[in-house]
Scaffold this motif. Structure first.
Motif, PDB file in Angstrom:
ATOM      1  N   ALA A 183       0.842  -1.196   0.000  1.00 55.33           N
ATOM      2  CA  ALA A 183       0.000   0.000   0.000  1.00 55.33           C
ATOM      3  C   ALA A 183       0.876   1.245   0.000  1.00 55.33           C
ATOM      4  N   PRO A 184       0.763   2.103  -1.015  1.00 58.53           N
ATOM      5  CA  PRO A 184       1.528   3.356  -1.027  1.00 58.53           C
ATOM      6  C   PRO A 184       1.137   4.239   0.153  1.00 58.53           C
ATOM      7  N   ILE A 185       2.098   4.933   0.745  1.00 58.68           N
ATOM      8  CA  ILE A 185       1.835   5.857   1.842  1.00 58.68           C
ATOM      9  C   ILE A 185       1.597   7.241   1.242  1.00 58.68           C
ATOM     10  N   LYS A 186       0.387   7.748   1.390  1.00 59.03           N
ATOM     11  CA  LYS A 186       0.030   9.036   0.806  1.00 59.03           C
ATOM     12  C   LYS A 186       0.831  10.171   1.452  1.00 59.03           C
ATOM     13  N   GLY A 187       1.303  11.069   0.625  1.00 58.99           N
ATOM     14  CA  GLY A 187       2.019  12.238   1.120  1.00 58.99           C
ATOM     15  C   GLY A 187       3.404  11.948   1.650  1.00 58.99           C
ATOM     16  N   ALA A 188       3.957  10.786   1.300  1.00 65.75           N
ATOM     17  CA  ALA A 188       5.302  10.438   1.783  1.00 65.75           C
ATOM     18  C   ALA A 188       6.330  11.422   1.233  1.00 65.75           C
ATOM     19  N   LYS A 189       7.196  11.899   2.109  1.00 63.44           N
ATOM     20  CA  LYS A 189       8.230  12.835   1.701  1.00 63.44           C
ATOM     21  C   LYS A 189       9.381  12.091   1.035  1.00 63.44           C
ATOM     22  N   ALA A 190      10.115  12.797   0.208  1.00 63.03           N
ATOM     23  CA  ALA A 190      11.250  12.202  -0.495  1.00 63.03           C
ATOM     24  C   ALA A 190      12.248  11.615   0.503  1.00 63.03           C
ATOM     25  N   ASN A 196       7.687   5.133   1.845  1.00 60.48           N
ATOM     26  CA  ASN A 196       6.590   5.453   0.933  1.00 60.48           C
ATOM     27  C   ASN A 196       5.663   4.276   0.641  1.00 60.48           C
ATOM     28  N   TYR A 197       5.934   3.131   1.277  1.00 64.66           N
ATOM     29  CA  TYR A 197       5.068   1.962   1.127  1.00 64.66           C
ATOM     30  C   TYR A 197       4.882   1.268   2.479  1.00 64.66           C
ATOM     31  N   ALA A 221       8.470   0.693   4.250  1.00 61.02           N
ATOM     32  CA  ALA A 221       9.669   0.553   3.428  1.00 61.02           C
ATOM     33  C   ALA A 221       9.803   1.753   2.499  1.00 61.02           C
ATOM     34  N   THR A 222      11.044   2.092   2.210  1.00 63.14           N
ATOM     35  CA  THR A 222      11.331   3.159   1.253  1.00 63.14           C
ATOM     36  C   THR A 222      11.749   2.505  -0.057  1.00 63.14           C
ATOM     37  N   VAL A 223      10.924   2.653  -1.061  1.00 55.88           N
ATOM     38  CA  VAL A 223      11.164   1.984  -2.344  1.00 55.88           C
ATOM     39  C   VAL A 223      11.399   3.023  -3.433  1.00 55.88           C
TER      40      VAL A 223
END
Length: 218
Positions: free
Chosen positions: A133-140, A144-145, A164-166
């Motif tokens: 599931a993508p994390i909405k509004g994830a910062k760079a 983000n998942y 996890a950061t993908v």
């Protein structure tokens, strides 16, 4: 008689066609075509470029080491992670914090014994992604998942979820993350205060930490 039958047939045909013609100004609508779903890309895990680390904590401190990925595949669609399967080589487990060869060997042997991972009986562990599931509004650079999957150790499978950061760059995907695993759910109960009394400073935390940096390529 034949003229009557023909007239009735013509009338029936007009009744059937009328709703279709009326719905589109007298023109028959064309059937909608079903869009073809693009198959996910299959990427192969680069076991040499990937890294898996473990940390086990106890009252008096902690130990850490590494673990090798034996093989793995990752699925991505449109540059987004969608799935994956991974096999860990439990025989490759190492202890990195103890520099004394004797103490290092003792702890390593204990970790491979039936008190912990039963490596001789269970030389591999596996993880299979069941949902992403993508994390909405994830910062760079941030997670983000949210990844969920089945982790199997010593032949026992439990569902785990972790962030996890993908990132996807060209034909390469990188996934970085950390998860906490309750070892007692995999019949690793040695030194656990949940199962043994009066352990004192010999008690070992139920949770072990697994950090990973997985690299996969087309």
């Amino acid at each position: 008689m034949n003229k009557m039958i023909s007239a009735l047939g013509l009338a029936a045909a007009l009744l059937v066609a009328a709703p279709v013609m009326a719905a589109d100004g007298g023109k028959v609508k064309k059937a909608k075509t079903t869009k073809t779903v693009k198959a996910a890309d299959q990427l192969t895990v680069d076991t040499k470029a990937s890294k898996v680390e473990w940390i086990g904590e106890k009252v008096t401190g902690k130990h850490n080491g590494n673990l090798m990925l034996q093989n793995g595949t990752v699925e991505a669609n449109g540059g987004r992670l969608t799935g994956g399967t991974f096999t860990f080589d439990m025989t490759s487990i190492t202890v990195e914090d103890l520099k004394d060869a004797e103490y290092n060997g003792k702890l390593l042997g204990h970790l491979k014994s039936d008190d912990f991972f039963s490596v001789e009986k269970n030389p591999t562990s596996t993880f299979k992604i069941t949902s992403v599931a993508p994390i909405k509004g994830a910062k760079a650079g941030a997670a983000n998942y949210t990844v969920t999957g089945d982790l199997s150790i010593k032949g026992i499978t439990n569902r785990v979820t972790f962030p996890a950061t993908v990132t996807m760059a060209g034909s390469q995907l990188t996934a970085i993350g950390t998860l906490k695993v309750d070892r007692t759910k995999y019949d690793i109960k040695y030194g656990s205060g949940s199962f043994f009394d009066n352990l004192g400073d010999k008690a070992i935390s139920n949770d072990m930490t697994i950090s990973f940096n997985v690299v996969a390529k087309k």
